[in-house]
Design a protein around this motif. Structure first.
Motif, short mmCIF file in Angstrom:
data_model
loop_
_atom_site.label_atom_id
_atom_site.label_comp_id
_atom_site.label_asym_id
_atom_site.label_seq_id
_atom_site.Cartn_x
_atom_site.Cartn_y
_atom_site.Cartn_z
N THR A 61 99.44 1.86 -32.32
CA THR A 61 100.65 1.08 -32.59
C THR A 61 101.87 1.94 -32.29
N ARG A 62 102.78 1.39 -31.51
CA ARG A 62 104.00 2.10 -31.14
C ARG A 62 105.21 1.27 -31.53
N GLY A 63 106.08 1.86 -32.34
CA GLY A 63 107.29 1.17 -32.74
C GLY A 63 108.40 1.33 -31.73
N LEU A 64 108.96 0.23 -31.28
CA LEU A 64 110.07 0.27 -30.33
C LEU A 64 111.41 0.39 -31.04
N ASN A 65 111.52 -0.22 -32.22
CA ASN A 65 112.69 -0.06 -33.06
C ASN A 65 112.25 -0.33 -34.50
N GLN A 66 113.19 -0.51 -35.40
CA GLN A 66 112.84 -0.68 -36.80
C GLN A 66 112.13 -2.00 -37.08
N ARG A 67 112.25 -2.98 -36.20
CA ARG A 67 111.68 -4.29 -36.47
C ARG A 67 110.59 -4.69 -35.49
N PHE A 68 110.55 -4.09 -34.33
CA PHE A 68 109.62 -4.55 -33.29
C PHE A 68 108.68 -3.42 -32.91
N SER A 69 107.39 -3.75 -32.76
CA SER A 69 106.38 -2.76 -32.38
C SER A 69 105.31 -3.44 -31.53
N LEU A 70 104.62 -2.65 -30.73
CA LEU A 70 103.51 -3.10 -29.89
C LEU A 70 102.24 -2.41 -30.33
N SER A 71 101.10 -3.09 -30.18
CA SER A 71 99.82 -2.53 -30.58
C SER A 71 98.79 -2.75 -29.48
N HIS A 72 97.87 -1.81 -29.38
CA HIS A 72 96.77 -1.87 -28.43
C HIS A 72 95.48 -1.54 -29.19
N SER A 73 94.44 -2.34 -28.97
CA SER A 73 93.16 -2.14 -29.65
C SER A 73 92.03 -2.25 -28.64
#
Length: 312
Positions: A61-73
């Motif tokens: 999981t990588r956070g782009l900012n305080q509210r939005f993040s992307l995840s890879h599984s």
């Protein structure tokens, strides 16, 4: 010659009546708000129903900012196929999952896309101070496997009520009320128009700082009892009893939840001869190592999994 022993001295002054401690009065107009009806067993489920898996799992999981993040599984492991016999049939599978998460104080949105074509979405929105909406759905290419559901949760001063709407003409409602500072009672009704089935259920929950006891019964034949004892702030012991008076199936299990400084260990064993354990070890900030194991002696099925979780 016998001597007389004077009576023991008391703290009360001479001539005054002994102090009697009166029981604490309960203010029934200021009772706490109970937890949602669907979560009355959450402490027992935390210990007895960990997210077990078989094979290898990697989550990033990588956070782009305080509210939005992307995840890879990424998951690689066998999938169990349903069969008519008691033999367990598994085939090797692997899939990748991409997700996007939006977290705000009044809204949370989670989306997942998998390589097999499935799309999952979950939403929670605070419509007002007391009213919240939850929705989840899944789209898939398999017939009759797509579904969606919307849940409205209203939080009162000492009660909670929920309304559910789902595809297949599914309607449900539940209500739970605090009757004392530690005891809450509730009930639910539902109607599944697609399958022409309806049901009604009742539940009770008693909780203190050291224990939680729950009971639930439904017209579908389900009877569920649960008990959690909090030995300390880091150790909990749990047990449950599941009985279906329609099919005469009975299952009882005991489990534990142990929180150490760097890891959390959960496990259980049930009356069907199934033992399981789940370990989450914090290796570093934002890096967790996971071990999952399950042994089913009755089916002679053995499952082992390990994984890594990167990101918060």
């Amino acid at each position: 010659m016998a001597t007389l022993v004077p009576p023991a001295a008391t703290d009360s002054p001479a001539g005054s009546k002994p102090t009697v401690t009166e029981p604490e009065k309960v203010d029934y107009f200021n009772l706490p708000c109970p937890i949602p009806y669907e979560e009355i067993h959450r402490e027992a489920l935390m210990s007895l129903k960990p997210e077990l898996f078989e094979g290898m799992r990697f989550d990033f999981t990588r956070g782009l900012n305080q509210r939005f993040s992307l995840s890879h599984s990424v998951f690689m492991g066998p999938t169990e196929l349903p069969t008519q016999s008691t033999d367990v049939v598994k085939i090797p599978t692997a899939h990748y999952e991409f997700g996007a998460n939006f977290i705000d104080p009044k809204m949370m949105l989670f989306g997942r896309v998998m390589t097999d074509g499935r799309v999952n979405a979950r939403l929670r929105c605070e419509l007002s101070e007391n009213l919240a909406m939850k929705a989840n759905g899944q789209l898939t290419g398999e017939p009759h496997m797509s579904h969606g559901m919307v849940n409205f949760d209203y939080k009162g001063k000492d009660y909670r009520t929920q309304f559910q709407l789902g595809n297949g003409a599914l309607f449900g409602a539940s209500y739970i009320q605090s009757v004392t500072p530690h005891l809450s009672l509730g009930g639910e009704v539902f109607w599944a128009g697609q399958h022409r089935k309806s049901g009604i259920g009742y539940a009770a929950r008693y909780n203190t700082d050291k224990m939680v006891a729950t009971g639930q019964v439904a017209s579908t034949g389900m009877v569920a009892l649960g008990y959690v004892q909090k030995v300390s702030d880091k150790v909990s012991l749990a047990s449950d009893f599941m009985y279906n008076y329609m099919s005469r199936d009975v299952t009882a299990s005991v489990g534990y939840d142990y929180i150490l400084r760097q890891c959390r260990l959960r496990g259980k064993i049930d009356s069907n001869g199934c033992a399981a354990a789940f370990l989450e070890e914090r290796l570093n900030m934002g890096l967790n190592f996971i071990l999952s194991a399950e042994i089913d002696h009755k089916k002679k099925d053995y499952k082992f999994g390990f994984g890594l979780t990167v990101g918060e």
